[in-house]
Design an enzyme around this catalytic site. Sequence first.
Site, mmCIF file in Angstrom:
data_model
loop_
_atom_site.group_PDB
_atom_site.id
_atom_site.type_symbol
_atom_site.label_atom_id
_atom_site.label_comp_id
_atom_site.label_asym_id
_atom_site.label_seq_id
_atom_site.Cartn_x
_atom_site.Cartn_y
_atom_site.Cartn_z
ATOM 1 C CG ASN A 1 1.097 1.415 -5.130
ATOM 2 O OD1 ASN A 1 0.714 0.307 -4.765
ATOM 3 N ND2 ASN A 1 2.047 2.086 -4.518
ATOM 4 C CB SER B 1 7.773 0.894 -5.014
ATOM 5 O OG SER B 1 7.758 -0.115 -4.034
ATOM 6 C CD GLU B 2 3.248 0.579 -1.000
ATOM 7 O OE1 GLU B 2 3.306 0.596 -2.254
ATOM 8 O OE2 GLU B 2 2.663 -0.316 -0.361
ATOM 9 C CG ASN B 3 9.716 0.747 -1.018
ATOM 10 O OD1 ASN B 3 8.930 0.640 -1.939
ATOM 11 N ND2 ASN B 3 10.929 0.245 -1.059
ATOM 12 C CB SER C 1 6.296 7.625 -1.257
ATOM 13 O OG SER C 1 5.614 6.542 -1.821
#
Lengths: 239, 213
Positions: free
Chosen positions: B23, B46-48, B88
């Site tokens: 990340n 991607s943390e979304n 996530s």
Amino acid sequence: MMASKLYPDARAALAGLLRDGMTVMSGGFGLCGLPEHLIQALQESGVKGLTVISNNAGVDDFGLGPLLRTRQIRKMVSSYVGENKEFERQFLAGEIEVEFNPQGTLAERCRAGGAGIPAFYTRTGAGTPVAEGKEQREFGGEPYILETGLVADLSIVRAWRGDELGNLVYRRTARNFNPVMATAGKVTVAEIEELVPVGSIDPDHVHTPGVFVQRMIVGTGYSRRIEQRTTRPRPQGRG
Amino acid sequence: MPWKREQLAERAARELRDGYYVNLGIGIPTLVANFIPDGMQVVLQSENGMLGIGPFPYEGEEDADLINAGKQTITAVPGSSYFSSADSFAMIRGGHINLTVLGAMEVSENGDLANWMVPGKMVKGMGGAMDLVAGVRRVVVVMEHTAPNGTSKLKARCELPLTGQNVVDMVITDLGVFQRPDRHSPFELIELAPGVTPAMVKERTSAHYIARV
């Protein structure tokens, strides 16, 4: 035959659900996957004193921005609220309360609330300002803090496709907070881009099973706003 | 010649290993993606809610439903996947991500990180930073060695509110690289940017560290 969950428009779908001081969860990340018609209907209803649980606060003229402008929000529970001047003004003037949650903690609080779990321990935020006033406990020699599950009076979410039973499918990164928030509303209202016949979504591909959704609308004219348009040059064609 | 933005990203990319799930934070860390060695398979998270971030789209092919955590339009590589924010952060908090590269305002000699708020200034929020440092197995910080006023950003104790306690494994600054073999040990200065001397680093660093160069 179950009554259809489908309502003619956003206003009708929210009728009877709104009261001042209520808590609303709103899906989306940045401007991606926002329930934009339902947010607009919230604003037009004039309901006020809202606590809004949403990862972000929109931009000045889109997302939750307009609801902030009309001062209908009393408190935000969010992980990141940049990119919004009106929000910044209200925040610095002490006119709006903000509870910052780490993004993963926010997501898990929604997931837990929707799953009937009142609280959970997480390492996220231990030893930081987020831990203040929270129970701390060690597991395996590591500090963890107690975070509570969240349940909202109303959850509003956005999906790509759905059927009249409320089964939902999200598209790409527009999924984000929508599925967990759909589970955590006492009432969940979904807006979808496309209504498909019952039975046409492969049951293996349903993201949010219809049990979590009480009402829904089909939105039209989606804005497809992009916050940061980034591109790369096309390779040059040969000859 | 201290390292510049691109060189910091290039140095951070040398921490990548084949098969890593990674990340990258916003800013210089995002540039690390440009320096993944050819032939090395690294999956960017991607943390979304996606694994397998690809390059920016060609003009005209932007998709409002496909963005990274910095809200930039992106593309997906073959084999990518999408998931909810809860899934996530299960990846992140659950230790399934091998490496994260983040920016910082301050790092302390015992590995504390501060990168989300300055008291008295507008606070925008921590986003996913606290979850990343709490859960990702290896945390690499990329930052300027000193603040604009000349004070060391690698210091004995963080003065700003923390993002995480004892979470940083490596610090790459424009002057050099500091690494800890584990989270009980002090940082060691293991590399210098070209033309930078050990004395220069010592003079500009208020944190205790062991010089290995």
